[in-house]
Design an enzyme around this catalytic site. Structure first.
Site, mmCIF file in Angstrom:
data_model
loop_
_atom_site.group_PDB
_atom_site.id
_atom_site.type_symbol
_atom_site.label_atom_id
_atom_site.label_comp_id
_atom_site.label_asym_id
_atom_site.label_seq_id
_atom_site.Cartn_x
_atom_site.Cartn_y
_atom_site.Cartn_z
ATOM 1 N N ASP A 134 12.480 -72.699 -55.869
ATOM 2 C CA ASP A 134 11.798 -72.492 -54.598
ATOM 3 C C ASP A 134 10.299 -72.597 -54.874
ATOM 4 O OD1 ASP A 134 10.528 -71.444 -52.338
ATOM 5 O OD2 ASP A 134 12.226 -70.161 -51.840
ATOM 6 N N LYS A 162 5.635 -72.657 -44.220
ATOM 7 C CA LYS A 162 4.480 -72.080 -44.877
ATOM 8 C C LYS A 162 3.388 -73.155 -45.077
ATOM 9 C CE LYS A 162 6.974 -68.366 -44.823
ATOM 10 N NZ LYS A 162 8.333 -68.688 -44.617
ATOM 11 N N TYR A 208 12.672 -63.976 -52.149
ATOM 12 C CA TYR A 208 12.541 -63.699 -50.720
ATOM 13 C C TYR A 208 13.778 -62.921 -50.231
ATOM 14 C CZ TYR A 208 12.580 -64.409 -45.739
ATOM 15 O OH TYR A 208 12.670 -64.187 -44.398
ATOM 16 N N ARG A 243 21.683 -85.394 -35.535
ATOM 17 C CA ARG A 243 22.176 -84.515 -36.606
ATOM 18 C C ARG A 243 22.473 -85.318 -37.882
ATOM 19 N NH1 ARG A 243 27.264 -82.999 -37.283
ATOM 20 N NH2 ARG A 243 27.778 -83.114 -35.084
HETATM 21 C C1 3LM Z 1 7.833 -64.228 -45.761
HETATM 22 N N1 3LM Z 1 9.370 -66.000 -46.179
HETATM 23 O O1 3LM Z 1 6.991 -63.716 -45.020
HETATM 24 P P1 3LM Z 1 12.165 -69.705 -43.484
HETATM 25 N N2 3LM Z 1 11.639 -69.014 -49.507
HETATM 26 C C2 3LM Z 1 10.525 -68.254 -49.577
HETATM 27 C C3 3LM Z 1 10.056 -67.600 -48.428
HETATM 28 O O2 3LM Z 1 8.947 -66.864 -48.539
HETATM 29 C C4 3LM Z 1 10.761 -67.730 -47.205
HETATM 30 C C5 3LM Z 1 11.914 -68.528 -47.181
HETATM 31 C C6 3LM Z 1 12.315 -69.164 -48.356
HETATM 32 C C7 3LM Z 1 8.836 -65.175 -45.237
HETATM 33 C C8 3LM Z 1 9.261 -65.226 -43.929
HETATM 34 S S1 3LM Z 1 10.054 -62.744 -43.205
HETATM 35 C C9 3LM Z 1 11.068 -62.503 -41.835
HETATM 36 C C10 3LM Z 1 9.107 -64.203 -42.902
HETATM 37 C C11 3LM Z 1 9.810 -68.105 -50.874
HETATM 38 C C12 3LM Z 1 10.311 -67.022 -45.977
HETATM 39 C C13 3LM Z 1 12.690 -68.742 -45.919
HETATM 40 O O3 3LM Z 1 13.629 -69.778 -43.141
HETATM 41 O O4 3LM Z 1 11.435 -70.963 -43.101
HETATM 42 O O5 3LM Z 1 11.533 -68.440 -42.952
HETATM 43 O O6 3LM Z 1 12.042 -69.657 -45.092
HETATM 44 O O7 3LM Z 1 7.856 -63.991 -46.996
#
Ligand code: 3LM
Length: 393
Positions: free
Chosen positions: A185, A210, A113, A60
């Protein structure tokens, strides 16, 4: 491997952060799948806890596989240091809780998001932090939203799912004058296509789930910025909230980053062709893709981005019903949330990724009921187009 700033992105993506394995000479970064590290003696353990001796203590607090990922990522974003997290949302919450204290205010893009929106409006507000949602594509509106207690401007560009852009350089200039931190972001672009730190941002954030992972098999997050900020977050909201990355997930991201440039080149090429196909289709009402000359911020896109990436949102003339029919009819494109995978994904923002955003705010941000989001993958582009064509008709 000795790396210099002069090396091209593609070379850094393969080599940065990697050191020869001293034990056996392994080429690939070893996976240190361990929770804890053995001390030689009590004094050594005490020295490490006191920060008087370098070396690992507990995963951690740091892990050698995670450290390689962080060094590679810092090189790719042009930052001094990076931090890896167990999800994009762990990175979002850690960076916002680090900068925002009781009584502070944050300005953010109106199209962001869904879970980031929830964090700002349903979680952090309980800690006496206020958030203002603004159309950050309009620099004047950002300026007007700044209050004496504004500490952070949080941007998503291109925005999920509308593709609206923010002028990073113009906004960071205003923020610097007011002593405000800018967080960008950069998930939709990946470090290959946009460099927010070069444009003046303080922290870059990625959902590494992603493009960085790229294969739909890992959930992770990353932050990049100055050593001072990264050390500050590491010792507070990363260490004590504990949203760390698992060593195996760090290992997968190191592997993903090595092929990022080639994946992104194909993604951009495919998405441009798919966007052009959609735009000329008689059943399509509107296509939002920064690479199209019809995109209202196409000039800003060309100035600020090195490519237009793989995300397209669009509306069919038949609105919601036609969109649902399309999403239920595609065979190659997969009906799934997430994005940035080698597989083409299609989803419905209003009922899926952005369903948590109140309807009124969704409509204000132009996340309409008929909007369909496509994350174009690296398959043969003609196969993707044929699948969409049969789905539309
Ligand atoms: C999506 N997005 O399908 P994680 N910032 C951006 C994002 O698109 C996302 C995050 C942060 C999607 C996830 S929806 C349940 C699935 C621009 C995530 C957050 O915690 O790694 O999912 O990231 O748009």
């Amino acid at each position: 491997m000795f790396m210099t700033k002069k090396h091209d992105f593609k070379t850094l993506a393969v080599h940065a952060g990697q050191k020869p394995d001293k034990l056996h000479g392994a080429l690939a970064t070893p996976l240190y799948q361990t929770s804890t590290f053995v001390f030689d003696n009590v004094q050594q353990g005490a020295n490490r806890f006191a920060g008087e001796e370098t070396g690992y203590i507990y995963t951690r607090l740091g892990n050698p596989t995670q450290a390689v990922l962080e060094e590679k990522m810092a090189a790719l974003e042009g930052g001094e240091a990076a931090l890896a997290f167990g999800s994009g949302m762990a990175a979002v919450s850690a960076v916002l809780m680090y900068f925002l204290k009781s009584g502070d205010h944050v300005v953010h893009s109106d199209a962001i998001y869904g879970c980031t929106h929830s964090f700002l409006h349903e979680i952090i507000c309980d800690y006496n932090v206020s958030a203002t949602s603004v159309d950050t594509s309009d620099v004047q509106k950002v300026k007007d939203a700044i209050k004496p207690n504004t500490k952070v401007i949080y941007l998503e560009t291109p925005a999920n799912p509308t593709m609206k852009l923010c002028d990073i350089e113009a906004i960071t200039k205003i923020a610097k004058e007011a002593g405000i931190v800018v967080i960008v972001d950069n998930t939709f672009m990946s470090p290959y296509l946009q460099s927010p730190l070069e444009l003046g941002a303080d922290v870059v954030l990625h959902s590494a789930t992603k493009y960085i992972g790229g294969h739909g098999d890992v959930v992770a997050g990353l932050l990049v910025g100055s050593k001072e900020i990264m050390d500050g977050i590491r010792m507070t909201t990363l260490k004590d909230i504990g949203g760390i990355i698992a060593p195996f997930d760090a290992w997968l991201l190191i592997r993903g980053l090595k092929t990022l440039a080639v994946r992104m080149d194909r993604t951009c090429e495919n998405a441009q062709k798919v966007a052009e196909f959609l735009e000329q289709h008689p059943a399509v009402e509107k296509v939002h893709y920064p690479g199209l000359p019809s995109f209202p911020q196409h000039e800003l896109a060309k100035k600020q981005m090195k490519g237009f990436s793989g995300l397209i949102s669009f509306e069919l003339k038949g609105g919601y019903d036609a969109g649902v029919k399309l999403m239920n009819s595609v065979k190659l494109c997969q009906l799934a949330v997430s994005l940035g995978d080698v597989d083409t994904l299609i989803q419905h923002p209003a009922s899926m990724t952005h369903s948590v955003v109140p309807e009124e705010e969704r409509l204000e941000a132009k996340i309409t009921p008929g909007l369909v989001r496509l994350s174009v993958g690296i398959e043969d582009v003609q196969d993707i187009i044929e699948d969409l064509e049969q789905g539309i008709s």
